[in-house]
Design a protein around this motif. Structure first.
Motif, PDB file in Angstrom:
ATOM      1  N   PRO A 116     -76.345   0.261 -12.962  1.00  0.00           N
ATOM      2  CA  PRO A 116     -76.878   0.597 -11.635  1.00  0.00           C
ATOM      3  C   PRO A 116     -75.894   0.337 -10.499  1.00  0.00           C
ATOM      4  CG  PRO A 116     -77.848  -1.439 -12.427  1.00  0.00           C
ATOM      5  CD  PRO A 116     -77.089  -0.854 -13.582  1.00  0.00           C
ATOM      6  N   LEU A 117     -74.834  -0.415 -10.775  1.00  0.00           N
ATOM      7  CA  LEU A 117     -73.831  -0.702  -9.758  1.00  0.00           C
ATOM      8  C   LEU A 117     -72.681   0.306  -9.780  1.00  0.00           C
ATOM      9  CD1 LEU A 117     -73.602  -4.596 -10.124  1.00  0.00           C
ATOM     10  CD2 LEU A 117     -74.761  -3.308  -8.329  1.00  0.00           C
ATOM     11  N   GLY A 118     -72.730   1.279 -10.644  1.00  0.00           N
ATOM     12  CA  GLY A 118     -71.669   2.271 -10.741  1.00  0.00           C
ATOM     13  C   GLY A 118     -71.403   2.931  -9.391  1.00  0.00           C
ATOM     14  N   GLY A 119     -70.161   2.869  -8.935  1.00  0.00           N
ATOM     15  CA  GLY A 119     -69.839   3.352  -7.596  1.00  0.00           C
ATOM     16  C   GLY A 119     -69.976   4.845  -7.434  1.00  0.00           C
ATOM     17  N   ARG A 120     -70.014   5.567  -8.546  1.00  0.00           N
ATOM     18  CA  ARG A 120     -70.059   7.018  -8.495  1.00  0.00           C
ATOM     19  C   ARG A 120     -71.416   7.565  -8.951  1.00  0.00           C
ATOM     20  NH1 ARG A 120     -64.887  10.412 -10.949  1.00  0.00           N
ATOM     21  NH2 ARG A 120     -65.147  12.310  -9.704  1.00  0.00           N
ATOM     22  N   GLU A 161     -66.818   2.496 -12.392  1.00  0.00           N
ATOM     23  CA  GLU A 161     -65.498   2.773 -11.828  1.00  0.00           C
ATOM     24  C   GLU A 161     -64.488   1.651 -12.051  1.00  0.00           C
ATOM     25  OE1 GLU A 161     -64.668   5.949  -9.857  1.00  0.00           O
ATOM     26  OE2 GLU A 161     -66.119   6.087 -11.499  1.00  0.00           O
ATOM     27  N   HIS A 162     -64.958   0.423 -12.208  1.00  0.00           N
ATOM     28  CA  HIS A 162     -64.055  -0.721 -12.349  1.00  0.00           C
ATOM     29  C   HIS A 162     -63.173  -0.552 -13.576  1.00  0.00           C
ATOM     30  CE1 HIS A 162     -62.543  -4.779 -12.006  1.00  0.00           C
ATOM     31  NE2 HIS A 162     -62.954  -5.054 -13.221  1.00  0.00           N
ATOM     32  N   CYS A 163     -61.854  -0.562 -13.367  1.00  0.00           N
ATOM     33  CA  CYS A 163     -60.887  -0.424 -14.458  1.00  0.00           C
ATOM     34  C   CYS A 163     -61.109   0.845 -15.278  1.00  0.00           C
ATOM     35  CB  CYS A 163     -60.919  -1.646 -15.375  1.00  0.00           C
ATOM     36  SG  CYS A 163     -60.338  -3.163 -14.591  1.00  0.00           S
ATOM     37  N   ARG A 164     -61.536   1.900 -14.611  1.00  0.00           N
ATOM     38  CA  ARG A 164     -61.905   3.112 -15.354  1.00  0.00           C
ATOM     39  C   ARG A 164     -60.727   3.736 -16.095  1.00  0.00           C
ATOM     40  NH1 ARG A 164     -62.700   7.884 -10.750  1.00  0.00           N
ATOM     41  NH2 ARG A 164     -60.623   7.750  -9.840  1.00  0.00           N
ATOM     42  N   PHE A 409     -83.845   4.300  10.008  1.00  0.00           N
ATOM     43  CA  PHE A 409     -82.899   4.835   9.033  1.00  0.00           C
ATOM     44  C   PHE A 409     -82.004   3.726   8.495  1.00  0.00           C
ATOM     45  CE2 PHE A 409     -84.477   8.607  10.884  1.00  0.00           C
ATOM     46  CZ  PHE A 409     -84.215   9.647   9.993  1.00  0.00           C
ATOM     47  N   ALA A 410     -82.026   3.569   7.184  1.00  0.00           N
ATOM     48  CA  ALA A 410     -81.212   2.552   6.518  1.00  0.00           C
ATOM     49  C   ALA A 410     -80.514   3.204   5.327  1.00  0.00           C
ATOM     50  CB  ALA A 410     -82.090   1.392   6.056  1.00  0.00           C
ATOM     51  N   GLY A 411     -79.465   2.548   4.844  1.00  0.00           N
ATOM     52  CA  GLY A 411     -78.776   3.124   3.695  1.00  0.00           C
ATOM     53  C   GLY A 411     -77.400   2.540   3.485  1.00  0.00           C
ATOM     54  N   LEU A 412     -76.649   3.199   2.627  1.00  0.00           N
ATOM     55  CA  LEU A 412     -75.333   2.716   2.233  1.00  0.00           C
ATOM     56  C   LEU A 412     -74.229   3.570   2.840  1.00  0.00           C
ATOM     57  CD1 LEU A 412     -76.032   2.076  -1.564  1.00  0.00           C
ATOM     58  CD2 LEU A 412     -76.137   0.425   0.311  1.00  0.00           C
ATOM     59  N   THR A 413     -73.223   2.929   3.382  1.00  0.00           N
ATOM     60  CA  THR A 413     -72.050   3.625   3.909  1.00  0.00           C
ATOM     61  C   THR A 413     -71.005   3.729   2.797  1.00  0.00           C
ATOM     62  OG1 THR A 413     -70.975   1.595   4.628  1.00  0.00           O
ATOM     63  CG2 THR A 413     -72.514   2.637   6.175  1.00  0.00           C
ATOM     64  N   PRO A 414     -69.937   4.516   2.996  1.00  0.00           N
ATOM     65  CA  PRO A 414     -68.900   4.625   1.956  1.00  0.00           C
ATOM     66  C   PRO A 414     -68.274   3.293   1.563  1.00  0.00           C
ATOM     67  CG  PRO A 414     -68.656   6.400   3.547  1.00  0.00           C
ATOM     68  CD  PRO A 414     -69.704   5.476   4.098  1.00  0.00           C
ATOM     69  N   LYS A 415     -68.389   2.292   2.413  1.00  0.00           N
ATOM     70  CA  LYS A 415     -67.879   0.965   2.080  1.00  0.00           C
ATOM     71  C   LYS A 415     -68.592   0.383   0.859  1.00  0.00           C
ATOM     72  CE  LYS A 415     -67.855  -3.722   4.092  1.00  0.00           C
ATOM     73  NZ  LYS A 415     -68.139  -4.508   5.310  1.00  0.00           N
ATOM     74  N   TYR A 416     -69.821   0.828   0.646  1.00  0.00           N
ATOM     75  CA  TYR A 416     -70.653   0.233  -0.403  1.00  0.00           C
ATOM     76  C   TYR A 416     -70.690   1.054  -1.687  1.00  0.00           C
ATOM     77  CZ  TYR A 416     -72.289  -3.042   3.088  1.00  0.00           C
ATOM     78  OH  TYR A 416     -72.348  -4.036   4.036  1.00  0.00           O
ATOM     79  N   GLU A 417     -70.513   2.375  -1.619  1.00  0.00           N
ATOM     80  CA  GLU A 417     -70.525   3.179  -2.836  1.00  0.00           C
ATOM     81  C   GLU A 417     -69.547   4.340  -2.695  1.00  0.00           C
ATOM     82  OE1 GLU A 417     -74.381   4.907  -3.587  1.00  0.00           O
ATOM     83  OE2 GLU A 417     -74.626   5.609  -1.532  1.00  0.00           O
ATOM     84  N   ASP A 422     -66.856  -0.102  -7.932  1.00  0.00           N
ATOM     85  CA  ASP A 422     -68.282  -0.284  -8.174  1.00  0.00           C
ATOM     86  C   ASP A 422     -68.915  -1.125  -7.076  1.00  0.00           C
ATOM     87  OD1 ASP A 422     -68.418   1.163 -10.580  1.00  0.00           O
ATOM     88  OD2 ASP A 422     -67.657  -0.549 -11.715  1.00  0.00           O
ATOM     89  N   ARG A 423     -70.206  -0.996  -6.953  1.00  0.00           N
ATOM     90  CA  ARG A 423     -70.942  -1.807  -5.986  1.00  0.00           C
ATOM     91  C   ARG A 423     -70.967  -3.272  -6.448  1.00  0.00           C
ATOM     92  NH1 ARG A 423     -76.519   1.269  -6.061  1.00  0.00           N
ATOM     93  NH2 ARG A 423     -77.084  -0.127  -4.354  1.00  0.00           N
ATOM     94  N   GLN A 424     -70.974  -4.162  -5.478  1.00  0.00           N
ATOM     95  CA  GLN A 424     -71.000  -5.591  -5.792  1.00  0.00           C
ATOM     96  C   GLN A 424     -72.423  -6.134  -5.918  1.00  0.00           C
ATOM     97  OE1 GLN A 424     -68.039  -7.372  -6.440  1.00  0.00           O
ATOM     98  NE2 GLN A 424     -67.400  -5.223  -6.430  1.00  0.00           N
ATOM     99  N   HIS A 425     -73.378  -5.393  -5.381  1.00  0.00           N
ATOM    100  CA  HIS A 425     -74.773  -5.819  -5.419  1.00  0.00           C
ATOM    101  C   HIS A 425     -75.644  -4.601  -5.127  1.00  0.00           C
ATOM    102  CE1 HIS A 425     -74.585  -5.528  -1.060  1.00  0.00           C
ATOM    103  NE2 HIS A 425     -73.530  -6.336  -1.073  1.00  0.00           N
TER     104      HIS A 425
END
Length: 502
Positions: A116-120, A161-164, A409-417, A422-425
């Motif tokens: 679920p933390l996959g950045g892509r 994505e980590h070490c992909r 409005f809430a959500g994730l910016t490119p900094k997060y995904e 990968d996402r950290q949390h």
């Protein structure tokens, strides 16, 4: 294409030309052979729009691309469960490729979401192999109906994505067959994509780009795949081993380095001419199929019509996670729109799928159109760079007190995904959580609208009457949200991935 034609070409090609055809000409183009009337064809990124870069190429979305339609990303598309609509989107993508003389659009992203933390994860359809396979097949069918190829990706067992580039995915055969491969199998057997793109990672100790079981035994021999297998950009490891084990095309260009390795391998007996010809024949078939479209009547895509299609699709990607009766909101109510994302929308993912939209809606503008500009007030509430601002939070609370209903409005910016990490949390940005907590009693009249490519934790879900998951809705996602909030459109989307209430 005629086997006779390809056999004839194989007799006319030199060893040097054959080796050259197995690697890219540059970042986005394949080699052509002018003396044999074989054109150089162009491939470029998708999957939710055409990313044809006019200048220097890259595979992480840094350089600008031509204007195109930005459709919702795959996580939202899957929530529509509407394969006919996705096929219609594919046809539009194919037409835009034809307009720009692009022969292969690199998509769809079919990887199964196991992390679920996959950045892509925004670029992939689902945790479910059946749904992912059917959505992929519809996308491919639509694009290829226009005489444009696709590239089913990333094959296989690529879910973070980590070490992909170096990770070794260890997976037993039952899990491989029941979870990771079925979506690819359905797409291949239903549609025959022109290409399949192998992933960066190793699978059980062997790089996917030279994995005989995956590429030759399963994909070609078992599933009957007829197209070419191309590396992800930079995924080649050992070029000669790749050719021997079923990898037909290396992208992007590695200059003449790997061309020389292939020539040397044939000359010293490490690689037979028959093995090389297997790869070359498939590349030739791709070029010949593409040549038909390149030499046919010019296609001009109707971008205005495609924007309207993008809006219809976005409407079906919206998922109502919760509603205790606050929605729909009647026109005439005093509406407070809070959240920087309402005026600087997050509508697509970051990385190689980053589209340059020819038109872009903003939620605040569309809400004003829907509810009347005199009935709508706005404040940012938080900063997209995560800078703390107590004055802005205070302003948001006061604005909410004066309104009948709050659209937050809430959500994730490119900094997060994003592609590349990968996402950290699973949390929303802390500045957004601080704002929500500060609203206190005003939450009882608040609709939280989420703009994100993947699931997030919702610690406030018991305190708000309504939560609308809008995903990354593309260039026309804002009007879709406004119509859902007013009740003009029914939020018919159903989750294609797990959200867990914490």
């Amino acid at each position: 294409m005629s086997n006779t034609k390809i056999k004839q070409l194989l007799t006319e090609l030199t060893l040097e030309e054959k080796a050259m055809l197995c690697t890219g000409k540059d970042f986005w183009n394949l080699h052509g052979i002018e003396r044999l009337d074989l054109p150089s064809i162009m491939v470029t990124d998708g999957p939710h729009g055409l990313r044809k870069q006019a200048g220097e190429g890259d595979h992480v979305g840094l350089n600008a691309a031509v204007k195109a339609t930005c459709f919702p990303t795959a996580s939202g598309l899957a929530a529509s469960w509407n394969t006919k609509l996705i096929e219609e989107m594919g046809k539009a993508l194919g037409k835009e490729c034809r307009t720009e003389d692009v022969s292969v659009l690199l998509g769809p992203g079919t990887n199964i979401k196991r992390n679920p933390l996959g950045g892509r994860n925004f670029e992939y359809f689902s945790e479910d192999p059946l749904l992912a396979g059917d959505m992929s097949a519809a996308w491919i069918k639509g694009v290829q109906s226009q005489g444009v190829g696709t590239s089913l990706k990333h094959f296989a067992v690529n879910n973070h994505e980590h070490c992909r580039m170096t990770v070794d995915a260890i997976v037993d055969q039952r899990t491989l067959r029941e979870i990771y491969l079925p979506a690819f199998e359905r797409a291949v057997q239903q549609t025959q994509p022109w290409t399949v793109m192998c992933s960066y990672n190793k699978v059980n100790g062997t790089y996917a780009a030279e994995h005989k079981q995956l590429l030759d035994d399963i994909l070609v021999k078992e599933w009957g795949f007829e197209g070419i297998i191309v590396t992800d950009w930079g995924a080649n490891n050992d070029r000669v081993e790749g050719v021997k084990n079923g990898q037909h095309l290396e992208m992007p260009s590695s200059g003449d380095m790997n061309t020389k390795k292939i020539i040397a391998a044939v000359e010293n007996g490490q690689l037979t001419m028959a093995e090389l010809d297997k790869s070359v024949a498939r590349v030739l078939e791709l070029i010949l199929k593409s040549q038909v479209s390149l030499e046919s009547n010019k296609v001009t895509a109707d971008l205005t019509a495609h924007h309207e299609l993008a809006a219809r699709i976005a409407e079906e990607t919206c998922v109502l996670l919760k509603n205790d009766g606050l929605l729909p909101v009647a026109v005439g109510k005093k509406v407070a729109v809070i959240g920087a994302l309402a005026n600087n929308t997050r509508y697509q993912g970051a990385g190689s799928s980053k589209i340059n939209p020819f038109k872009l809606e903003q939620p605040l503008d569309e809400i004003k159109k829907q509810f009347g500009p005199d009935n709508v007030t706005y404040t940012a509430g938080y900063h997209l760079n995560d800078a703390e601002d107590s004055a802005e939070i205070t302003k948001a609370v006061e604005l909410a007190k004066q309104a009948d209903v709050v659209f937050l409005f809430a959500g994730l910016t490119p900094k997060y995904e994003s592609e590349g990490f990968d996402r950290q949390h699973l949390n929303l940005p802390q500045v957004q959580l601080d704002l929500i907590a500060a609203l206190g009693e005003q939450l009882s009249k608040t609709v939280v609208v989420l703009q994100n490519g993947a699931p997030v934790v919702l610690p406030f879900v018991e305190k708000v009457p309504a939560v609308l998951e809008a995903y990354l809705g593309g260039q026309a996602g804002a009007s879709a949200v406004a119509k859902v909030l007013s009740g003009e459109v029914n939020p018919s989307g159903k989750l294609a991935e797990t959200f867990r209430q914490i």
